[in-house]
Design a protein around this motif. Structure first.
Motif, short mmCIF file in Angstrom:
data_model
loop_
_atom_site.label_atom_id
_atom_site.label_comp_id
_atom_site.label_asym_id
_atom_site.label_seq_id
_atom_site.Cartn_x
_atom_site.Cartn_y
_atom_site.Cartn_z
N ALA A 220 0.83 -1.20 0.00
CA ALA A 220 0.00 0.00 0.00
C ALA A 220 0.86 1.26 0.00
O ALA A 220 0.55 2.24 -0.68
CB ALA A 220 -0.94 -0.01 1.21
N ASP A 221 1.95 1.25 0.74
CA ASP A 221 2.85 2.40 0.76
C ASP A 221 3.50 2.61 -0.61
O ASP A 221 3.66 3.74 -1.07
CB ASP A 221 3.93 2.21 1.83
CG ASP A 221 3.33 2.24 3.23
OD1 ASP A 221 2.21 2.75 3.39
OD2 ASP A 221 3.98 1.72 4.16
N ALA A 222 3.90 1.49 -1.26
CA ALA A 222 4.52 1.63 -2.59
C ALA A 222 3.53 2.20 -3.60
O ALA A 222 3.87 3.05 -4.42
CB ALA A 222 5.03 0.26 -3.06
N ALA A 226 3.60 5.81 -5.68
CA ALA A 226 3.46 5.93 -7.13
C ALA A 226 2.37 6.94 -7.49
O ALA A 226 2.54 7.76 -8.41
CB ALA A 226 3.13 4.56 -7.74
N TRP A 227 1.26 6.92 -6.75
CA TRP A 227 0.19 7.89 -7.02
C TRP A 227 0.66 9.31 -6.73
O TRP A 227 0.30 10.26 -7.44
CB TRP A 227 -1.05 7.56 -6.19
CG TRP A 227 -1.84 6.41 -6.69
CD1 TRP A 227 -2.08 5.23 -6.05
CD2 TRP A 227 -2.51 6.29 -7.95
NE1 TRP A 227 -2.84 4.40 -6.84
CE2 TRP A 227 -3.12 5.03 -8.01
CE3 TRP A 227 -2.63 7.15 -9.05
CZ2 TRP A 227 -3.85 4.60 -9.10
CZ3 TRP A 227 -3.36 6.71 -10.15
CH2 TRP A 227 -3.97 5.46 -10.16
N ALA A 228 1.42 9.47 -5.64
CA ALA A 228 1.91 10.81 -5.31
C ALA A 228 2.84 11.33 -6.38
O ALA A 228 2.84 12.52 -6.71
CB ALA A 228 2.61 10.77 -3.96
N LEU A 408 8.80 1.46 -11.05
CA LEU A 408 7.88 1.62 -9.94
C LEU A 408 7.37 0.25 -9.52
O LEU A 408 6.70 -0.45 -10.29
CB LEU A 408 6.70 2.51 -10.35
CG LEU A 408 7.04 3.96 -10.69
CD1 LEU A 408 5.76 4.74 -10.98
CD2 LEU A 408 7.80 4.62 -9.56
N GLU A 409 7.72 -0.15 -8.31
CA GLU A 409 7.28 -1.43 -7.75
C GLU A 409 5.95 -1.21 -7.05
O GLU A 409 5.81 -0.38 -6.15
CB GLU A 409 8.32 -1.96 -6.75
CG GLU A 409 7.95 -3.29 -6.13
CD GLU A 409 8.17 -4.45 -7.08
OE1 GLU A 409 7.46 -5.47 -6.93
OE2 GLU A 409 9.05 -4.34 -7.95
#
Length: 454
Positions: A220-222, A226-228, A408-409
């Protein structure tokens, strides 16, 4: 491209009306220019200066006659009645890019009856509704009705101050505990107040039945990172996920099932005694080149032929299309008879999407699949591409996004492919204009921008 009769007539009238408006504008400019020239010549003819000759007089008189004739002709043209304005719905105004033109007054948006849709679609032959065509109109899920304003009841439990992202069982348990602590005990019956009915118990969906790595807080953090990076709100990820599933179902799966049913009917008419899934890919390729073959068979072959077990692939496509929003999707598995030799649903869905986009984008070279060649890669090949979906592992399926020199993982597990597709779409939408190989991502092209709410 075959448009339904009402839409085709509306488009033709809109183009004619725009051409007529441009023509009247040119007439008006010409009339103003000739009127100014006629006034200047008339003033000069009435006030003759010293050295004025008869030759100059006749030249100015001839020029004044030409200007007056042109002015009369343009005035008669402008006196003709203008074409009536064309009423358009709001969606049609946006699609025709005429939202600020007074010549197109808006009318109230309404849903046409089902009979009207069936009648308009009947005007197109079935072979025109092929998979190689882009979506013909802007499609969005029906809007949800507005929620009523909350009643100001002193007995109503206090709501949490803001929503929190629930990533696993522990965060769900903490949220439910915090919510239960905020609820006040209900008043005793008979106290003269209304007692609300008990709310249904919240149950966690059984996701452990699907094998694979747990998404967890790290995934969820990854994904949030990516969204940020792409300047999008991660709190809307659930809605984006639903929009993507709807787009895949309506744009690809439903149309595939329709075309497969039409091909089965055509094969039965040819007396072959077999349907799609029962014929080998080699025989289908030979049959597609025959003059009596159904036209959509050649377009269906790229969706089916990479997999040896055609029977399973055809049946699984129908199963995925049977329930809306990919309700039968099993990221690391498949149907009831699935085994390790068959493609899992993640691999099958990505292949269907890539094949559909291959049919929409212009090819850079003959025989080259434009989307798959430029935006799909697999291990052990490194993802050295400006924007690509890179498959790291096949069992279990796991994809990452190659974004220039970076990778991006994203979260592992059941949502890995869907989240990877969403991030890929968000990265592609950052271009101006947002397009893939000159095909716009908006409603006039692939109609994918609405998935991420841009």
């Amino acid at each position: 491209m075959c448009l339904p009769a009402p839409d085709g007539e509306l488009l033709r009238r809109a183009l004619d009306l725009e051409a007529a408006a441009r023509l009247r504008a040119r007439w008006l400019r010409g009339a103003a220019l000739n009127a100014a020239l006629l006034l200047a010549l008339a003033a000069d003819l009435s006030c003759k200066c010293a050295g004025y000759t008869s030759a100059l007089h006749w030249v100015e008189l001839a020029a004044a006659g030409v200007a007056g004739a042109n002015l009369l002709r343009l005035a008669l043209a402008l006196l003709r009645p203008a074409p009536p304005p064309l009423p358009l719905r709001a969606a049609q105004r946006r699609l025709l890019a005429r939202a600020r033109d007074d010549s197109f007054p808006a009318v109230e948006e309404s849903f046409a009856p089902e009979s009207a849709h069936s009648a308009s679609s009947a005007s197109c032959p079935s072979d025109e509704l092929s998979l190689s065509l882009s979506p013909r109109r802007e499609w969005r899920p029906p809007p949800s009705p507005p929620s009523p304003p909350p009643a100001h009841d002193a007995l109503a439990p206090e709501r949490p101050p803001r929503d929190r992202f629930i990533a696993d069982r522990r965060s769900l348990a903490d949220y439910l505990q915090a919510y239960s602590e905020r609820q006040e005990p209900p008043a005793a019956p008979g106290a003269g107040c209304w007692v609300p009915a008990a709310a249904p118990a919240y149950q966690l969906a059984a996701v452990d039945a699907e094998a694979g790595a747990d998404e967890g807080a790290a995934g969820a953090d990854a994904l949030a990172a990516a969204w940020a990076r792409l300047h999008l709100d991660p709190q809307r990820l659930t809605q984006f996920n639903l929009n993507l599933r709807l787009w895949l179902h309506v744009t690809i799966l439903s149309r595939l099932v329709r075309e497969m049913a039409a091909v089965d009917v055509a094969l039965a008419r040819l007396g072959l005694g077999a349907t799609l899934g029962e014929l080998a890919p080699e025989r289908l390729r030979v049959l597609a080149r025959a003059p009596q073959a159904p036209p959509s068979l050649a377009q269906l072959l790229p969706f089916l032929e990479p997999f040896p077990n055609q029977r399973y692939v055809v049946r699984r496509i129908r199963e995925l299309a049977s329930g809306g929003c990919l309700s039968e999707y099993r990221w690391n598995g498949g149907g009831a008879d699935w085994d390790e030799g068959e493609p899992c649903d993640a691999e099958l869905v990505l292949h269907l999407l890539a094949t559909y986009l291959d049919s929409q984008l212009p090819a850079a070279a003959p025989g080259l699949r434009p989307f798959s060649a430029a935006h799909i890669s697999a291990a052990p090949a490194p993802p050295a591409r400006p924007l690509a979906l890179h498959r790291v592992s096949l069992r279990p399926p796991h994809y990452v996004l190659a974004l220039g020199a970076d990778t991006l993982e994203l979260a592992r597990g059941r949502n890995n492919l869907l989240h990877s597709l969403l991030v890929f779409l968000a990265a592609a939408a950052r271009a101006e204009p947002p397009a893939l190989r000159r095909v716009h991502l908006g409603p006039a092209g692939l109609n994918m921008l609405w998935i991420i709410g841009r």
